[in-house]
Design a protein around this motif. Structure first.
Motif, PDB file in Angstrom:
ATOM      1  N   PHE A  26     -23.648  72.147 -28.188  1.00 34.50           N
ATOM      2  CA  PHE A  26     -23.008  71.364 -27.136  1.00 34.50           C
ATOM      3  C   PHE A  26     -21.961  72.198 -26.395  1.00 34.50           C
ATOM      4  O   PHE A  26     -21.888  72.175 -25.164  1.00 34.50           O
ATOM      5  CB  PHE A  26     -22.359  70.109 -27.739  1.00 34.50           C
ATOM      6  N   THR A  27     -21.147  72.941 -27.129  1.00 35.41           N
ATOM      7  CA  THR A  27     -20.113  73.768 -26.513  1.00 35.41           C
ATOM      8  C   THR A  27     -20.733  74.829 -25.613  1.00 35.41           C
ATOM      9  O   THR A  27     -20.239  75.080 -24.504  1.00 35.41           O
ATOM     10  CB  THR A  27     -19.252  74.444 -27.596  1.00 35.41           C
ATOM     11  N   ASP A  28     -21.802  75.458 -26.052  1.00 38.60           N
ATOM     12  CA  ASP A  28     -22.492  76.454 -25.230  1.00 38.60           C
ATOM     13  C   ASP A  28     -23.018  75.852 -23.930  1.00 38.60           C
ATOM     14  O   ASP A  28     -22.843  76.402 -22.858  1.00 38.60           O
ATOM     15  CB  ASP A  28     -23.648  77.101 -25.986  1.00 38.60           C
ATOM     16  N   ILE A  29     -23.658  74.712 -24.035  1.00 41.54           N
ATOM     17  CA  ILE A  29     -24.243  74.076 -22.853  1.00 41.54           C
ATOM     18  C   ILE A  29     -23.155  73.686 -21.854  1.00 41.54           C
ATOM     19  O   ILE A  29     -23.272  73.947 -20.655  1.00 41.54           O
ATOM     20  CB  ILE A  29     -25.083  72.845 -23.265  1.00 41.54           C
ATOM     21  N   VAL A  30     -22.079  73.084 -22.348  1.00 46.08           N
ATOM     22  CA  VAL A  30     -21.001  72.658 -21.458  1.00 46.08           C
ATOM     23  C   VAL A  30     -20.297  73.861 -20.828  1.00 46.08           C
ATOM     24  O   VAL A  30     -20.005  73.872 -19.631  1.00 46.08           O
ATOM     25  CB  VAL A  30     -19.998  71.763 -22.210  1.00 46.08           C
ATOM     26  N   THR A  31     -20.047  74.895 -21.621  1.00 41.24           N
ATOM     27  CA  THR A  31     -19.359  76.075 -21.111  1.00 41.24           C
ATOM     28  C   THR A  31     -20.186  76.806 -20.065  1.00 41.24           C
ATOM     29  O   THR A  31     -19.700  77.115 -18.966  1.00 41.24           O
ATOM     30  CB  THR A  31     -19.015  77.029 -22.272  1.00 41.24           C
ATOM     31  N   VAL A  57     -33.913  75.696 -26.433  1.00 36.86           N
ATOM     32  CA  VAL A  57     -34.208  76.409 -27.676  1.00 36.86           C
ATOM     33  C   VAL A  57     -33.300  75.838 -28.773  1.00 36.86           C
ATOM     34  O   VAL A  57     -32.096  76.088 -28.772  1.00 36.86           O
ATOM     35  CB  VAL A  57     -33.969  77.928 -27.515  1.00 36.86           C
ATOM     36  N   PRO A  58     -33.860  75.074 -29.695  1.00 35.55           N
ATOM     37  CA  PRO A  58     -33.021  74.364 -30.660  1.00 35.55           C
ATOM     38  C   PRO A  58     -32.359  75.268 -31.705  1.00 35.55           C
ATOM     39  O   PRO A  58     -31.246  75.015 -32.123  1.00 35.55           O
ATOM     40  CB  PRO A  58     -33.979  73.379 -31.323  1.00 35.55           C
ATOM     41  N   HIS A  59     -33.026  76.322 -32.138  1.00 32.70           N
ATOM     42  CA  HIS A  59     -32.480  77.144 -33.219  1.00 32.70           C
ATOM     43  C   HIS A  59     -32.441  78.597 -32.771  1.00 32.70           C
ATOM     44  O   HIS A  59     -33.471  79.189 -32.473  1.00 32.70           O
ATOM     45  CB  HIS A  59     -33.357  77.004 -34.471  1.00 32.70           C
ATOM     46  N   VAL A  60     -31.255  79.168 -32.710  1.00 29.80           N
ATOM     47  CA  VAL A  60     -31.115  80.554 -32.250  1.00 29.80           C
ATOM     48  C   VAL A  60     -30.710  81.499 -33.368  1.00 29.80           C
ATOM     49  O   VAL A  60     -30.421  82.660 -33.126  1.00 29.80           O
ATOM     50  CB  VAL A  60     -30.113  80.657 -31.073  1.00 29.80           C
ATOM     51  N   GLY A  61     -30.678  81.017 -34.586  1.00 34.54           N
ATOM     52  CA  GLY A  61     -30.387  81.866 -35.732  1.00 34.54           C
ATOM     53  C   GLY A  61     -28.958  82.363 -35.768  1.00 34.54           C
ATOM     54  O   GLY A  61     -28.015  81.620 -35.526  1.00 34.54           O
ATOM     55  N   MET A  68     -30.742  86.765 -18.835  1.00 33.09           N
ATOM     56  CA  MET A  68     -29.480  86.264 -18.375  1.00 33.09           C
ATOM     57  C   MET A  68     -28.495  87.408 -18.208  1.00 33.09           C
ATOM     58  O   MET A  68     -27.808  87.493 -17.191  1.00 33.09           O
ATOM     59  CB  MET A  68     -28.951  85.240 -19.387  1.00 33.09           C
ATOM     60  N   LEU A  69     -28.455  88.291 -19.179  1.00 36.36           N
ATOM     61  CA  LEU A  69     -27.506  89.396 -19.132  1.00 36.36           C
ATOM     62  C   LEU A  69     -27.800  90.338 -17.963  1.00 36.36           C
ATOM     63  O   LEU A  69     -26.882  90.781 -17.263  1.00 36.36           O
ATOM     64  CB  LEU A  69     -27.531  90.154 -20.454  1.00 36.36           C
ATOM     65  N   LEU A  70     -29.066  90.606 -17.724  1.00 37.63           N
ATOM     66  CA  LEU A  70     -29.432  91.474 -16.596  1.00 37.63           C
ATOM     67  C   LEU A  70     -29.101  90.837 -15.256  1.00 37.63           C
ATOM     68  O   LEU A  70     -28.651  91.518 -14.327  1.00 37.63           O
ATOM     69  CB  LEU A  70     -30.926  91.821 -16.658  1.00 37.63           C
ATOM     70  N   THR A  71     -29.291  89.545 -15.149  1.00 31.37           N
ATOM     71  CA  THR A  71     -28.985  88.850 -13.898  1.00 31.37           C
ATOM     72  C   THR A  71     -27.485  88.843 -13.624  1.00 31.37           C
ATOM     73  O   THR A  71     -27.054  89.051 -12.488  1.00 31.37           O
ATOM     74  CB  THR A  71     -29.524  87.406 -13.937  1.00 31.37           C
ATOM     75  N   VAL A  72     -26.683  88.628 -14.665  1.00 31.32           N
ATOM     76  CA  VAL A  72     -25.230  88.679 -14.498  1.00 31.32           C
ATOM     77  C   VAL A  72     -24.805  90.096 -14.109  1.00 31.32           C
ATOM     78  O   VAL A  72     -23.973  90.289 -13.224  1.00 31.32           O
ATOM     79  CB  VAL A  72     -24.504  88.225 -15.785  1.00 31.32           C
ATOM     80  N   GLY A  73     -25.394  91.096 -14.759  1.00 32.93           N
ATOM     81  CA  GLY A  73     -25.076  92.485 -14.415  1.00 32.93           C
ATOM     82  C   GLY A  73     -25.414  92.818 -12.973  1.00 32.93           C
ATOM     83  O   GLY A  73     -24.628  93.468 -12.270  1.00 32.93           O
ATOM     84  N   LEU A  74     -26.572  92.368 -12.515  1.00 32.84           N
ATOM     85  CA  LEU A  74     -26.961  92.596 -11.131  1.00 32.84           C
ATOM     86  C   LEU A  74     -26.012  91.869 -10.169  1.00 32.84           C
ATOM     87  O   LEU A  74     -25.619  92.414  -9.138  1.00 32.84           O
ATOM     88  CB  LEU A  74     -28.403  92.130 -10.893  1.00 32.84           C
ATOM     89  N   GLY A  75     -25.622  90.651 -10.534  1.00 32.77           N
ATOM     90  CA  GLY A  75     -24.679  89.904  -9.709  1.00 32.77           C
ATOM     91  C   GLY A  75     -23.330  90.598  -9.612  1.00 32.77           C
ATOM     92  O   GLY A  75     -22.734  90.672  -8.537  1.00 32.77           O
ATOM     93  N   LEU A 133     -26.259  79.052 -15.351  1.00 39.29           N
ATOM     94  CA  LEU A 133     -26.991  77.786 -15.428  1.00 39.29           C
ATOM     95  C   LEU A 133     -28.307  77.950 -16.182  1.00 39.29           C
ATOM     96  O   LEU A 133     -28.704  77.068 -16.948  1.00 39.29           O
ATOM     97  CB  LEU A 133     -27.236  77.232 -14.027  1.00 39.29           C
ATOM     98  N   ALA A 134     -28.967  79.083 -15.990  1.00 39.70           N
ATOM     99  CA  ALA A 134     -30.203  79.357 -16.741  1.00 39.70           C
ATOM    100  C   ALA A 134     -29.894  79.506 -18.228  1.00 39.70           C
ATOM    101  O   ALA A 134     -30.666  79.036 -19.075  1.00 39.70           O
ATOM    102  CB  ALA A 134     -30.869  80.621 -16.203  1.00 39.70           C
ATOM    103  N   GLY A 135     -28.778  80.133 -18.563  1.00 39.92           N
ATOM    104  CA  GLY A 135     -28.373  80.249 -19.959  1.00 39.92           C
ATOM    105  C   GLY A 135     -28.100  78.888 -20.587  1.00 39.92           C
ATOM    106  O   GLY A 135     -28.453  78.649 -21.738  1.00 39.92           O
ATOM    107  N   SER A 136     -27.482  78.013 -19.825  1.00 39.83           N
ATOM    108  CA  SER A 136     -27.231  76.660 -20.309  1.00 39.83           C
ATOM    109  C   SER A 136     -28.543  75.923 -20.558  1.00 39.83           C
ATOM    110  O   SER A 136     -28.711  75.261 -21.583  1.00 39.83           O
ATOM    111  CB  SER A 136     -26.391  75.902 -19.281  1.00 39.83           C
ATOM    112  N   LEU A 137     -29.477  76.060 -19.640  1.00 46.02           N
ATOM    113  CA  LEU A 137     -30.782  75.423 -19.800  1.00 46.02           C
ATOM    114  C   LEU A 137     -31.541  75.994 -20.997  1.00 46.02           C
ATOM    115  O   LEU A 137     -32.127  75.247 -21.784  1.00 46.02           O
ATOM    116  CB  LEU A 137     -31.611  75.600 -18.520  1.00 46.02           C
ATOM    117  N   MET A 138     -31.502  77.306 -21.161  1.00 52.13           N
ATOM    118  CA  MET A 138     -32.187  77.922 -22.302  1.00 52.13           C
ATOM    119  C   MET A 138     -31.563  77.486 -23.622  1.00 52.13           C
ATOM    120  O   MET A 138     -32.271  77.254 -24.601  1.00 52.13           O
ATOM    121  CB  MET A 138     -32.161  79.442 -22.180  1.00 52.13           C
TER     122      MET A 138
END
Length: 61
Positions: free
Chosen positions: A50-55, A38-42, A1-8, A29-34
């Motif tokens: 929910f806030t991450d997905i909506v944002t 992925v239920p647990h990101v540590g 995601m970070l590389l794609t945003v950087g390229l954009g 959108l890919a970050g929202s889907l991921m």
């Protein structure tokens, strides 16, 4: 995601505005889907899931 945003952002800076912003939107959108799949990101989880997905989904739209 970070590389794609950087390229954009790089493409946007190089006068390819439409393609650059499209890549940034797709990356968000890919970050929202991921984040939804992925239920647990540590320790990376700062906000609620929910806030991450909506944002990410709202910014990527």
């Amino acid at each position: 995601m970070l590389l794609t945003v950087g390229l954009g952002l790089l493409l946007t800076a190089l006068d390819q505005f439409r393609l650059g912003t499209l890549l940034v939107g797709v990356a968000l959108l890919a970050g929202s889907l991921m984040r939804w799949l992925v239920p647990h990101v540590g320790m990376l989880a700062v906000r609620s899931r929910f806030t991450d997905i909506v944002t990410y989904g709202g910014w990527g739209r």
